[in-house]
Design a protein around this motif. Structure first.
Motif, PDB file in Angstrom:
ATOM      1  N   CYS A  57       2.235 112.209 -55.974  1.00 26.24           N
ATOM      2  CA  CYS A  57       0.862 111.721 -55.838  1.00 26.24           C
ATOM      3  C   CYS A  57       0.357 112.064 -54.438  1.00 26.24           C
ATOM      4  CB  CYS A  57       0.803 110.207 -56.065  1.00 26.24           C
ATOM      5  SG  CYS A  57      -0.838 109.498 -55.773  1.00 26.24           S
ATOM      6  N   PRO A  58      -0.790 112.749 -54.355  1.00 26.90           N
ATOM      7  CA  PRO A  58      -1.310 113.099 -53.035  1.00 26.90           C
ATOM      8  C   PRO A  58      -1.839 111.886 -52.260  1.00 26.90           C
ATOM      9  CG  PRO A  58      -2.839 113.793 -54.745  1.00 26.90           C
ATOM     10  CD  PRO A  58      -1.633 113.271 -55.427  1.00 26.90           C
ATOM     11  N   VAL A  59      -2.075 110.765 -52.966  1.00 29.13           N
ATOM     12  CA  VAL A  59      -2.629 109.585 -52.304  1.00 29.13           C
ATOM     13  C   VAL A  59      -1.520 108.700 -51.738  1.00 29.13           C
ATOM     14  CG1 VAL A  59      -4.011 107.492 -52.636  1.00 29.13           C
ATOM     15  CG2 VAL A  59      -4.670 109.618 -53.775  1.00 29.13           C
TER      16      VAL A  59
ATOM     17  N   ALA B 257      -4.264 106.430 -58.815  1.00 24.20           N
ATOM     18  CA  ALA B 257      -5.163 107.492 -58.351  1.00 24.20           C
ATOM     19  C   ALA B 257      -5.173 108.623 -59.372  1.00 24.20           C
ATOM     20  CB  ALA B 257      -4.704 108.006 -56.989  1.00 24.20           C
ATOM     21  N   ASP B 258      -6.320 109.325 -59.480  1.00 21.37           N
ATOM     22  CA  ASP B 258      -6.408 110.489 -60.361  1.00 21.37           C
ATOM     23  C   ASP B 258      -5.674 111.648 -59.712  1.00 21.37           C
ATOM     24  OD1 ASP B 258      -7.959 109.421 -62.467  1.00 21.37           O
ATOM     25  OD2 ASP B 258      -9.765 109.567 -61.222  1.00 21.37           O
ATOM     26  N   ILE B 259      -4.771 112.266 -60.495  1.00 19.77           N
ATOM     27  CA  ILE B 259      -4.011 113.426 -59.987  1.00 19.77           C
ATOM     28  C   ILE B 259      -4.002 114.504 -61.060  1.00 19.77           C
ATOM     29  CG2 ILE B 259      -2.559 112.155 -58.366  1.00 19.77           C
ATOM     30  CD1 ILE B 259      -0.403 112.024 -60.453  1.00 19.77           C
ATOM     31  N   SER B 260      -3.729 115.729 -60.641  1.00 19.61           N
ATOM     32  CA  SER B 260      -3.707 116.838 -61.604  1.00 19.61           C
ATOM     33  C   SER B 260      -2.479 116.712 -62.488  1.00 19.61           C
ATOM     34  CB  SER B 260      -3.720 118.180 -60.874  1.00 19.61           C
ATOM     35  OG  SER B 260      -2.515 118.334 -60.149  1.00 19.61           O
ATOM     36  N   GLY B 261      -2.554 117.275 -63.697  1.00 19.90           N
ATOM     37  CA  GLY B 261      -1.507 117.148 -64.695  1.00 19.90           C
ATOM     38  C   GLY B 261      -0.188 117.788 -64.310  1.00 19.90           C
TER      39      GLY B 261
END
Length: 142
Positions: A17-19, A8-12
């Motif tokens: 991981c929010p997912v 999943a795309d996450i902030s740097g």
């Protein structure tokens, strides 16, 4: 940045991981392709050894070993073993003579030369080389 667990795309600056909730600061677990391949090869090999063909081959090999042991224990087998031992002893004695050394060198040269010649082959090349060396030694000595 991508999560190593779920992609999943996450902030740097994220640590989790929010997912999927994976710790993105930990080193990702990388599968060892060699270990995976060896594990699969072992499983296939184990499965192959359980087939009827493998069991038959194992049985035939055991029977051949038993027959070989019986043959060597027979009088003919004992005679063959003695003959082979005598031949080895005679060969060891022959190589110490000048002619024996020349024949051994000729045989080695003939075998090497004959390797690329499929119709002759190394065995016939060795015989021819030893024969030529013998002939030359006999001619020289007479």
């Amino acid at each position: 940045m991508k999560c190593h667990a779920c992609a999943a795309d996450i902030s740097g600056d994220a640590r989790i991981c929010p997912v999927c909730g994976a710790d993105v600061t930990a080193a990702p677990i990388v599968a060892d392709p060699l270990a995976e391949f060896l594990g699969k090869a072992k499983a296939v090999g184990k499965e192959a050894m359980e087939t009827d063909i493998a069991k038959d081959a194992r049985q035939l090999a055991e029977e051949a070993i038993a027959a070989s042991r019986r043959a060597l224990a027979s009088e003919t087998g004992k005679s063959a073993v003695k003959f082979a031992g005598d031949a080895v002893d005679a060969g060891k004695g022959a190589i110490t003579t000048k002619m024996g050394k020349e024949m051994a060198v000729g045989a080695a040269i003939g075998a090497v030369i004959a390797i690329p010649l499929p119709l002759i082959g190394p065995i016939l090349g060795a015989v021819a080389g030893a024969g030529i060396a013998w002939y030359r030694a006999k001619k020289r000595d007479s």
